[in-house]
Design a protein around this motif. Sequence first.
Motif, PDB file in Angstrom:
ATOM      1  N   VAL A  17     134.825  17.761 149.314  1.00 22.05           N
ATOM      2  CA  VAL A  17     133.783  18.331 148.473  1.00 22.05           C
ATOM      3  C   VAL A  17     134.011  17.826 147.050  1.00 22.05           C
ATOM      4  N   ASP A  18     132.967  17.277 146.464  1.00 23.37           N
ATOM      5  CA  ASP A  18     133.054  16.769 145.092  1.00 23.37           C
ATOM      6  C   ASP A  18     132.716  17.911 144.126  1.00 23.37           C
ATOM      7  N   LEU A  19     133.683  18.326 143.336  1.00 20.21           N
ATOM      8  CA  LEU A  19     133.507  19.447 142.428  1.00 20.21           C
ATOM      9  C   LEU A  19     133.228  19.018 140.983  1.00 20.21           C
ATOM     10  N   THR A  20     132.915  17.773 140.775  1.00 16.99           N
ATOM     11  CA  THR A  20     132.671  17.284 139.417  1.00 16.99           C
ATOM     12  C   THR A  20     131.512  18.019 138.755  1.00 16.99           C
ATOM     13  N   ALA A  21     130.435  18.191 139.488  1.00 21.35           N
ATOM     14  CA  ALA A  21     129.276  18.872 138.928  1.00 21.35           C
ATOM     15  C   ALA A  21     129.597  20.336 138.620  1.00 21.35           C
ATOM     16  N   MET A  22     130.382  20.982 139.462  1.00 22.25           N
ATOM     17  CA  MET A  22     130.756  22.383 139.252  1.00 22.25           C
ATOM     18  C   MET A  22     131.597  22.533 137.986  1.00 22.25           C
ATOM     19  N   VAL A  23     132.507  21.603 137.740  1.00 19.23           N
ATOM     20  CA  VAL A  23     133.340  21.644 136.542  1.00 19.23           C
ATOM     21  C   VAL A  23     132.470  21.460 135.300  1.00 19.23           C
ATOM     22  N   SER A  24     131.531  20.545 135.360  1.00 22.41           N
ATOM     23  CA  SER A  24     130.641  20.313 134.221  1.00 22.41           C
ATOM     24  C   SER A  24     129.819  21.551 133.909  1.00 22.41           C
ATOM     25  N   VAL A  25     129.275  22.178 134.909  1.00 19.10           N
ATOM     26  CA  VAL A  25     128.486  23.396 134.709  1.00 19.10           C
ATOM     27  C   VAL A  25     129.368  24.510 134.157  1.00 19.10           C
ATOM     28  N   SER A  26     130.587  24.621 134.643  1.00 22.70           N
ATOM     29  CA  SER A  26     131.506  25.652 134.147  1.00 22.70           C
ATOM     30  C   SER A  26     131.782  25.464 132.665  1.00 22.70           C
ATOM     31  N   PHE A  27     132.046  24.234 132.249  1.00 19.66           N
ATOM     32  CA  PHE A  27     132.291  23.984 130.821  1.00 19.66           C
ATOM     33  C   PHE A  27     131.056  24.281 129.980  1.00 19.66           C
ATOM     34  N   LEU A  28     129.895  23.939 130.475  1.00 18.23           N
ATOM     35  CA  LEU A  28     128.678  24.244 129.735  1.00 18.23           C
ATOM     36  C   LEU A  28     128.473  25.748 129.587  1.00 18.23           C
ATOM     37  N   LEU A  29     128.759  26.503 130.637  1.00 18.01           N
ATOM     38  CA  LEU A  29     128.629  27.956 130.558  1.00 18.01           C
ATOM     39  C   LEU A  29     129.642  28.555 129.579  1.00 18.01           C
ATOM     40  N   ILE A  30     130.867  28.041 129.607  1.00 17.47           N
ATOM     41  CA  ILE A  30     131.886  28.543 128.678  1.00 17.47           C
ATOM     42  C   ILE A  30     131.455  28.284 127.237  1.00 17.47           C
ATOM     43  N   ILE A  31     130.989  27.084 126.953  1.00 13.51           N
ATOM     44  CA  ILE A  31     130.537  26.740 125.603  1.00 13.51           C
ATOM     45  C   ILE A  31     129.351  27.606 125.211  1.00 13.51           C
ATOM     46  N   PHE A  32     128.413  27.814 126.116  1.00 14.62           N
ATOM     47  CA  PHE A  32     127.240  28.631 125.832  1.00 14.62           C
ATOM     48  C   PHE A  32     127.644  30.058 125.461  1.00 14.62           C
ATOM     49  N   PHE A  33     128.516  30.676 126.248  1.00 20.07           N
ATOM     50  CA  PHE A  33     128.890  32.062 125.976  1.00 20.07           C
ATOM     51  C   PHE A  33     129.749  32.188 124.718  1.00 20.07           C
ATOM     52  N   MET A  34     130.566  31.187 124.421  1.00 20.20           N
ATOM     53  CA  MET A  34     131.327  31.213 123.169  1.00 20.20           C
ATOM     54  C   MET A  34     130.374  31.135 121.978  1.00 20.20           C
ATOM     55  N   LEU A  35     129.380  30.277 122.055  1.00 23.43           N
ATOM     56  CA  LEU A  35     128.411  30.119 120.977  1.00 23.43           C
ATOM     57  C   LEU A  35     127.573  31.385 120.792  1.00 23.43           C
ATOM     58  N   VAL A  36     127.096  31.949 121.888  1.00 27.03           N
ATOM     59  CA  VAL A  36     126.295  33.173 121.814  1.00 27.03           C
ATOM     60  C   VAL A  36     127.139  34.317 121.252  1.00 27.03           C
ATOM     61  N   GLY A  37     128.392  34.397 121.657  1.00 25.78           N
ATOM     62  CA  GLY A  37     129.274  35.443 121.143  1.00 25.78           C
ATOM     63  C   GLY A  37     129.501  35.316 119.655  1.00 25.78           C
ATOM     64  N   GLU A  38     129.636  34.095 119.160  1.00 26.28           N
ATOM     65  CA  GLU A  38     129.847  33.877 117.727  1.00 26.28           C
ATOM     66  C   GLU A  38     128.585  34.165 116.931  1.00 26.28           C
ATOM     67  N   LEU A  39     127.444  33.773 117.448  1.00 21.59           N
ATOM     68  CA  LEU A  39     126.191  33.971 116.726  1.00 21.59           C
ATOM     69  C   LEU A  39     125.702  35.411 116.764  1.00 21.59           C
ATOM     70  N   SER A  40     126.157  36.179 117.735  1.00 23.36           N
ATOM     71  CA  SER A  40     125.680  37.557 117.839  1.00 23.36           C
ATOM     72  C   SER A  40     126.501  38.533 117.005  1.00 23.36           C
ATOM     73  N   LYS A  41     127.571  38.047 116.347  1.00 24.97           N
ATOM     74  CA  LYS A  41     128.345  38.930 115.479  1.00 24.97           C
ATOM     75  C   LYS A  41     127.494  39.310 114.278  1.00 24.97           C
ATOM     76  N   PRO A  42     127.526  40.559 113.859  1.00 21.40           N
ATOM     77  CA  PRO A  42     126.708  40.958 112.705  1.00 21.40           C
ATOM     78  C   PRO A  42     127.246  40.333 111.421  1.00 21.40           C
ATOM     79  N   LYS A  43     126.338  39.841 110.617  1.00 20.05           N
ATOM     80  CA  LYS A  43     126.702  39.270 109.327  1.00 20.05           C
ATOM     81  C   LYS A  43     126.566  40.362 108.279  1.00 20.05           C
TER      82      LYS A  43
END
Length: 175
Positions: A17-43
């Motif tokens: 089973v080639d998991l390359t695509a799964m790893v790429s999607v996982s990294f994109l999700l991690i980056i997305f949630f880190m970005l959303v978490g940072e932007l949702s902090k109250p200023k």
Amino acid sequence: MMEINRKIKSKKLNVRVDLTAMVSVSFLLIIFFMLVGELSKPKTMDLSLPDNGDIRCGPIACYKGDRSYTILLDDNNKMITYMGLLCCPIENPKEVKYGKEGIRKELFYINKKVHEHSASIGKPNNGVIVFIKPSKKSNYGNLVNILDEMKIANIDSYTIIDSYTPEETKLLASK
């Protein structure tokens, strides 16, 4: 002849089973949630309120005004400043130009004057409070320039107010 009892073995295929695509999607999700978490902090912004000794209740505001400096912005790069309340100014209204020899020099002078006065009465950390009031005719560039001057002059307490008192409207019309 001898009969050999042979069973035919099925050929096993290697399943991979080639998991390359799964790893790429996982990294994109991690980056997305880190970005959303940072932007949702109250200023938040620090809020400086006058001390109890600085308060005076009047028809316009409940503020003594010895630390307040007002900047009125109008069209054609017109800027009028005054110290204190307009009904009883500490420094009379005057027209000031933009730039190093204009508003910047004024801000440094006023900030130094207020700090010295505050230190003399036992409140060394009280600086000037600047009220920036752009009119509907003033342009956005003038407001940005004033905000830059606040940063250059190390003025921490300032606010942008979008309304004029009737006295300030008359002052702008007369100058």
